[in-house]
Design a protein around this motif. Structure first.
Motif, PDB file in Angstrom:
ATOM      1  N   UNK A 656       0.811  -1.224   0.000  1.00 27.22           N
ATOM      2  CA  UNK A 656       0.000   0.000   0.000  1.00 27.22           C
ATOM      3  C   UNK A 656       0.839   1.267   0.000  1.00 27.22           C
ATOM      4  N   UNK A 657       2.171   1.149   0.146  1.00 29.14           N
ATOM      5  CA  UNK A 657       3.018   2.340   0.174  1.00 29.14           C
ATOM      6  C   UNK A 657       2.974   3.074  -1.163  1.00 29.14           C
ATOM      7  N   UNK A 658       2.886   4.384  -1.062  1.00 26.55           N
ATOM      8  CA  UNK A 658       2.960   5.211  -2.272  1.00 26.55           C
ATOM      9  C   UNK A 658       4.379   5.137  -2.816  1.00 26.55           C
ATOM     10  N   UNK A 659       4.558   4.751  -4.079  1.00 26.96           N
ATOM     11  CA  UNK A 659       5.923   4.585  -4.600  1.00 26.96           C
ATOM     12  C   UNK A 659       6.750   5.862  -4.549  1.00 26.96           C
ATOM     13  N   UNK A 660       6.102   7.016  -4.700  1.00 27.73           N
ATOM     14  CA  UNK A 660       6.840   8.288  -4.638  1.00 27.73           C
ATOM     15  C   UNK A 660       7.375   8.508  -3.232  1.00 27.73           C
ATOM     16  N   UNK A 661       6.505   8.282  -2.226  1.00 29.85           N
ATOM     17  CA  UNK A 661       6.949   8.436  -0.835  1.00 29.85           C
ATOM     18  C   UNK A 661       8.016   7.401  -0.500  1.00 29.85           C
ATOM     19  N   UNK A 662       7.844   6.178  -1.007  1.00 26.94           N
ATOM     20  CA  UNK A 662       8.820   5.119  -0.730  1.00 26.94           C
ATOM     21  C   UNK A 662      10.188   5.457  -1.295  1.00 26.94           C
ATOM     22  N   UNK A 663      10.209   6.049  -2.499  1.00 30.15           N
ATOM     23  CA  UNK A 663      11.486   6.404  -3.127  1.00 30.15           C
ATOM     24  C   UNK A 663      12.208   7.525  -2.377  1.00 30.15           C
ATOM     25  N   UNK A 664      11.448   8.348  -1.693  1.00 27.10           N
ATOM     26  CA  UNK A 664      12.069   9.465  -0.977  1.00 27.10           C
ATOM     27  C   UNK A 664      12.487   9.090   0.440  1.00 27.10           C
ATOM     28  N   UNK A 665      12.210   7.840   0.843  1.00 25.87           N
ATOM     29  CA  UNK A 665      12.573   7.406   2.197  1.00 25.87           C
ATOM     30  C   UNK A 665      14.074   7.303   2.335  1.00 25.87           C
ATOM     31  N   UNK A 666      14.544   7.524   3.561  1.00 29.43           N
ATOM     32  CA  UNK A 666      15.985   7.415   3.820  1.00 29.43           C
ATOM     33  C   UNK A 666      16.381   5.952   3.965  1.00 29.43           C
TER      34      UNK A 666
END
Length: 666
Positions: A656-666
């Motif tokens: 369910x993670x938004x791929x954009x938010x996931x890509x910006x994760x540290x």
């Protein structure tokens, strides 16, 4: 006609009800063979525009046309296919997956193509060779320099032969030499007839391309062509994409587990201990139950029912004079010895019941004195050989023929011999006991019999003293004792029918009075098995508590894994993996943990079970831990169910993670 076209793109972010516009009506055309740089300061909307072009951002207004066809941003599956077929990503932070080798990082995209294994590996190695890293294929990302990592990212972006390459600050983390080399590779990619879109804030990088689009405050304020686009070259048919096979998810899961071997080993060991306890206790229950059954069935045939005439239990009134009164003693002796006998009609009645194979007359003599020369011993209960008797109870010799007897090893044989009790076999012993004759007088029954064998039962439940039927009845007749049987040995055709026949015999009546009282050793076995089953269940419940702890460990591990691999999830989604693929990846990891735990737990159970059996062998020649195929199968099913349940919530969260938010994760 343009290959990629953006029409009136608007995008806003919201903080509560307050709107913050990011893109304010973007119109752009892109051709194959172009190297377009989108230039602008931070916060100008470059990354948002890139995410819309790459099919990661679905919440915007406007239209995206690809090769003249509108891209449906509301259909998640079509966006996954679009990213697999058309888009290749290159990131400033490289976004390589740390637990995969250089070669495997490139193979991720190729796993979603129709190429066979050999073709995929060949293409991946050729791409690494193209970027100068063919000798680094087996290394991991943490063993590479920044420039090498970016080249791996380029090779991965090209793997599925996409038409569009999106490069997000591709040189932002590189030195000048690597920057020059990467920009040269990007130009070569554009020269092949692909569309390269580079997002950058560097004018020097932008000047390397064929066109510069300047973005400021969400609007295009300049669109300048530096030089003509490259002419697309004739290329072979593009590689066809496919949905990611389940086998790839399983292989990737195994690679991750191996990469974090020691942490995952602790989880596996913890789960295996719980499974080991379940399978060992189950095997112990099987063994104990089997051992008790063997001891009981060695003592008597479970398919034989013992039937006696029914007698109501009564409490006798005290006799005047008490035990010192001879008359009282005679009456007591008579009441104990004289039991109701069976008529021929009654024997036939039982013999005609369904499932009854045969009916044999049973006799019992009490307090029999056995003499061998000067030595003697007392047999508390001597019975005749019937189908209720079992040859497995005979240690030495054979079942008794006419004129022969079987003596119990401990209670009799060892007491009436000087040295080796086995020497008693073949010798004649004298027997005598007191009983009531036909007139009710006490008489002594004396006779001789040859010892046919020595018997015992390891359970020590009763002595094995059995005589040939004719030998006993002849002695009784000689002493004028009634040989009408007081009990019967009824042989049943099958063990499964014993209970039913036993109940039927107990229900037989005449003149509304119960006639018979029957019992079977099978009921004793059932009772014992009930207790063993209860004990096994209690042990299994205790083991189950450890399994619950193991399940919690797997859940925590999966959640930690999702949290630690958030960026990996974003990378995989950007490459075209679907939500289902992400769920399957984490479920696969959990199931692999479950299967490995089950294998380890089963191995421990068999190993420790074998040691326990070896230790107990001198005590009782029997395997007390008996692990069946059903126990093993049940253990694997339990492991898989626990693993599946433990993975459901973490895997759903990961998908369910938004791929954009996931890509910006540290």
């Amino acid at each position: 006609m343009s290959f990629l076209k953006l029409s009136n793109i608007h995008k806003s972010y919201f903080l509560g009800k307050e709107e913050f516009p990011v893109l304010k009506g973007i119109d752009l055309d892109f051709e194959l063979g172009e190297f377009v740089s989108i230039l602008g300061e931070s916060g100008g909307g470059k990354s948002t525009l890139m995410n819309i072009i790459g099919g990661l951002d679905r919440e915007f207004e406007g239209e995206v046309l690809v090769d003249g066809k509108p891209l449906d941003h509301k259909d998640e599956k079509s966006l996954d296919a679009y990213r697999r077929d058309t888009i290749g990503y290159i990131y400033q932070a490289y976004n390589l997956i740390s637990h995969l080798s250089v070669l495997d990082n490139v193979l991720i995209s190729l796993d979603m193509t129709t190429l066979n294994k050999e073709e995929r590996e060949k293409r991946a190695l050729n791409l690494l060779k193209r970027v100068g890293l063919q000798d680094q294929a087996k290394k991991y990302p943490n063993q590479l320099s920044g420039g090498q990592k970016q080249r791996v990212a380029i090779a991965r972006a090209l793997a599925s032969d996409p038409k569009v390459i999106i490069a997000d600050e591709p040189t932002g983390a590189l030195d000048s030499q690597n920057t020059t080399e990467v920009l040269q590779i990007l130009n070569e990619i554009a020269a092949e007839g692909r569309l390269v879109i580079a997002v950058t804030h560097s004018q020097a990088v932008a000047d390397t391309g064929t066109r510069i689009v300047h973005l400021s405050d969400g609007k295009i304020d300049d669109n300048k062509r530096i030089r003509d686009a490259y002419q697309p070259q004739a290329t072979p048919s593009p590689i066809k994409s496919r949905l990611l096979p389940a086998s790839v998810s399983i292989k990737t899961a195994i690679k991750h587990l191996k990469f974090n071997f020691w942490r995952n080993s602790l989880i596996v060991i913890g789960t295996a201990i719980g499974l080991f306890a379940v399978i060992l206790f189950s095997g112990l229950g099987n063994g104990i139950s089997g051992y008790i059954n063997q001891q009981v069935t060695d003592m008597a045939n479970p398919q034989v029912i013992t039937v006696a005439r029914y007698q109501k239990k009564t409490t006798a009134a005290p006799t005047p004079g008490g035990d010192d009164n001879p008359m009282a003693a005679a009456l007591t002796s008579s009441s104990i010895t004289k039991k109701p006998t069976f008529s021929t009609d009654q024997i036939n009645q039982i013999n005609e019941l369904k499932h009854v194979n045969s009916v044999q007359e049973s006799y019992t003599a009490s307090n029999v004195m056995v003499k061998n020369g000067e030595k003697s011993a007392t047999i508390s209960s001597l019975s005749n050989w019937t189908k209720a008797s079992t040859e497995s109870s005979i240690d030495v010799g054979h079942k008794p023929g006419k004129g022969e007897i079987i003596l119990d090893k401990e209670a009799v044989a060892k007491k009436i011999t000087d040295d080796n009790y086995k020497d008693l076999v073949g010798k004649t012993v004298d027997l005598s006991y007191t009983a009531l004759d036909d007139s009710g007088k006490k008489v002594t029954v004396a006779f001789s019999a040859k010892v046919a064998g020595i018997g015992s039962n390891s359970a020590g439940m009763q002595g094995i003293n059995i005589i040939n039927t004719t030998t006993l009845t002849d002695a009784m007749a000689a002493a004028n004792i009634d040989t009408t049987p007081t009990s019967l040995a009824v042989k049943i055709d099958h063990l499964d029918n014993v209970k039913a026949v036993n109940k039927k015999i107990n229900k037989i009546k005449a003149d509304d009075k119960r006639l018979y009282s029957s019992s079977s050793i099978a009921s004793m076995i059932d009772t014992i098995q009930t207790y063993v089953s209860l004990a096994s269940t209690v042990l299994a419940v205790i083991a189950g508590i450890s399994l619950i702890v193991s399940a919690l460990m797997i859940i925590v591990t999966m959640y930690m894994s999702v949290s630690a691999r958030t960026k990996e999830i974003g990378i995989l989604r950007a490459l075209g993996e679907s939500k289902r693929d992400i769920r399957r990846l984490f479920i696969s990891e959990s199931l692999v943990i479950g299967i490995v735990s089950a294998v380890l737990g089963t191995g421990l159970a068999f190993g420790i079970g074998a040691i326990a059996n070896a230790v107990l062998q001198p005590i009782a020649a029997y395997s007390f831990v008996q692990i069946s195929f059903t126990n093993v199968l049940s253990t694997f099913i339990i492991a898989l169910v626990i693993s599946l349940i433990a993975a459901l919530l973490p895997s759903r969260h990961a998908a369910s993670l938004n791929p954009i938010d996931a890509l910006s994760a540290d």
